[in-house]
Design a protein around this motif. Structure first.
Motif, short mmCIF file in Angstrom:
data_model
loop_
_atom_site.label_atom_id
_atom_site.label_comp_id
_atom_site.label_asym_id
_atom_site.label_seq_id
_atom_site.Cartn_x
_atom_site.Cartn_y
_atom_site.Cartn_z
N GLY A 28 0.92 -1.18 -0.11
CA GLY A 28 -0.01 -0.08 0.37
C GLY A 28 0.65 0.42 0.20
N GLU A 29 2.20 1.13 -0.84
CA GLU A 29 2.83 2.34 -0.09
C GLU A 29 3.07 3.00 -1.94
OE1 GLU A 29 6.53 1.42 1.54
OE2 GLU A 29 5.82 1.32 3.34
N LEU A 30 2.95 4.20 -1.73
CA LEU A 30 3.37 4.77 -3.14
C LEU A 30 4.67 4.86 -4.06
CD1 LEU A 30 2.00 5.92 -5.25
CD2 LEU A 30 3.19 8.95 -4.26
N ASP A 31 5.49 4.71 -4.95
CA ASP A 31 6.75 3.71 -4.95
C ASP A 31 6.82 5.15 -6.28
OD1 ASP A 31 5.83 2.30 -7.31
OD2 ASP A 31 6.01 0.91 -5.68
N ARG A 32 8.05 4.91 -6.94
CA ARG A 32 8.99 5.64 -7.99
C ARG A 32 7.92 4.95 -8.97
NH1 ARG A 32 8.89 10.42 -6.98
NH2 ARG A 32 10.08 11.21 -5.45
N GLY A 33 7.51 3.54 -9.01
CA GLY A 33 7.92 2.48 -9.93
C GLY A 33 5.93 3.03 -10.09
N LEU A 82 3.01 21.96 2.69
CA LEU A 82 4.48 20.86 2.21
C LEU A 82 5.36 22.06 3.29
CD1 LEU A 82 4.99 18.60 -0.54
CD2 LEU A 82 4.53 17.68 2.35
N LEU A 83 5.03 23.51 3.00
CA LEU A 83 6.30 24.14 2.76
C LEU A 83 6.03 24.70 4.30
CD1 LEU A 83 4.67 26.78 0.27
CD2 LEU A 83 7.01 25.63 -0.14
N GLN A 104 13.23 15.30 9.05
CA GLN A 104 11.57 16.04 8.65
C GLN A 104 11.96 16.65 7.04
OE1 GLN A 104 9.29 16.03 10.53
NE2 GLN A 104 8.28 18.25 8.78
N ARG A 105 12.79 17.22 7.33
CA ARG A 105 13.22 18.23 5.35
C ARG A 105 13.30 17.09 3.96
NH1 ARG A 105 13.94 23.62 3.54
NH2 ARG A 105 14.55 23.45 1.85
N GLU A 106 13.36 16.56 4.30
CA GLU A 106 14.41 15.49 3.44
C GLU A 106 13.12 14.95 2.60
OE1 GLU A 106 17.25 12.97 4.67
OE2 GLU A 106 18.60 14.55 4.53
N PHE A 111 8.44 13.87 -1.01
CA PHE A 111 6.86 14.31 -0.94
C PHE A 111 6.68 14.76 -2.33
CE2 PHE A 111 2.54 14.72 0.04
CZ PHE A 111 2.52 13.13 0.23
N ARG A 112 7.15 16.23 -1.87
CA ARG A 112 6.49 17.45 -3.27
C ARG A 112 6.91 16.26 -4.28
NH1 ARG A 112 9.70 20.89 -0.65
NH2 ARG A 112 8.90 21.42 1.48
N ASP A 113 7.85 16.24 -4.45
CA ASP A 113 8.16 15.36 -6.07
C ASP A 113 7.10 14.55 -6.53
OD1 ASP A 113 10.78 16.79 -6.21
OD2 ASP A 113 11.70 14.52 -5.77
N VAL A 114 6.64 13.72 -5.51
CA VAL A 114 5.28 12.95 -5.52
C VAL A 114 3.95 13.96 -6.44
CG1 VAL A 114 3.76 11.46 -5.17
CG2 VAL A 114 6.18 10.65 -4.62
N ILE A 115 4.59 14.95 -5.24
CA ILE A 115 2.58 16.07 -5.23
C ILE A 115 2.78 16.81 -6.48
CG2 ILE A 115 2.00 17.73 -3.73
CD1 ILE A 115 1.12 15.48 -3.44
N ASP A 116 4.16 16.72 -7.14
CA ASP A 116 4.32 17.61 -8.05
C ASP A 116 3.42 16.39 -9.47
OD1 ASP A 116 5.23 19.89 -7.42
OD2 ASP A 116 6.87 19.58 -7.46
#
Length: 154
Positions: A28-33, A82-83, A104-106, A111-116
């Motif tokens: 159930g985890e979002l992955d890059r693939g 996310l900001l 926390q920052r990383e 997650f920001r990349d996934v959101i984009d």
């Protein structure tokens, strides 16, 4: 008259349904693939719609496109959150506090990349459904013109 084009149901199930079903990887985890496959499916859906191989009733397409537009709006608010989450919390000067703060920052940056990417997919899907509706109208107009020519009224 069968024009050989899909009226939308099968192609939507294949392209969008598959994309949504494959968003989550094992556990159930979002992955890059999964994200790459979802992006490819959205691109495929847009290509089908732009080429006229996917046509959808405009009323149906309007509702689906609006749902994707609503998701884009939600993504905007997630990005705003996310900001704040991406700011390095001041947890103290110890090594553990520094590691937690950096993590926390990383995490927020990742997650920001996934959101984009999700925003891009939602925009593509909304555009695809609008294009499919346009194709539907164009095919209906062409069919009407053909029948008028056959009847000799043009």
């Amino acid at each position: 008259m069968d024009t050989g084009t899909d009226t939308g149901t099968d192609a939507v199930d294949d392209a969008v349904g598959d994309a949504q079903a494959r968003v989550l990887g094992e556990g159930g985890e979002l992955d890059r693939g999964s994200l790459r496959r979802m992006t490819a499916d959205a691109t495929r859906l847009l290509t089908l719609a732009d080429s006229g191989q996917l046509v959808i009733d405009p009323d149906s397409a309007k509702g689906i496109a609006k749902a994707y537009d609503d998701m884009v709006e939600e993504i905007y608010w997630i990005r705003v959150g996310l900001l704040t989450a991406g700011q390095r919390p001041q947890l103290g000067t110890g090594p553990y506090a520094g590691r937690v703060s950096a993590y926390q920052r990383e995490a927020a940056d990742s997650f920001r990349d996934v959101i984009d990417e999700l925003e891009t997919v939602c925009r593509q899907c909304a555009r695809a459904f609008r294009a499919a509706a346009d194709q539907y109208v164009a095919q209906e107009d062409e069919t009407a013109r053909t029948f008028r020519r056959i009847e000799g009224t043009v």
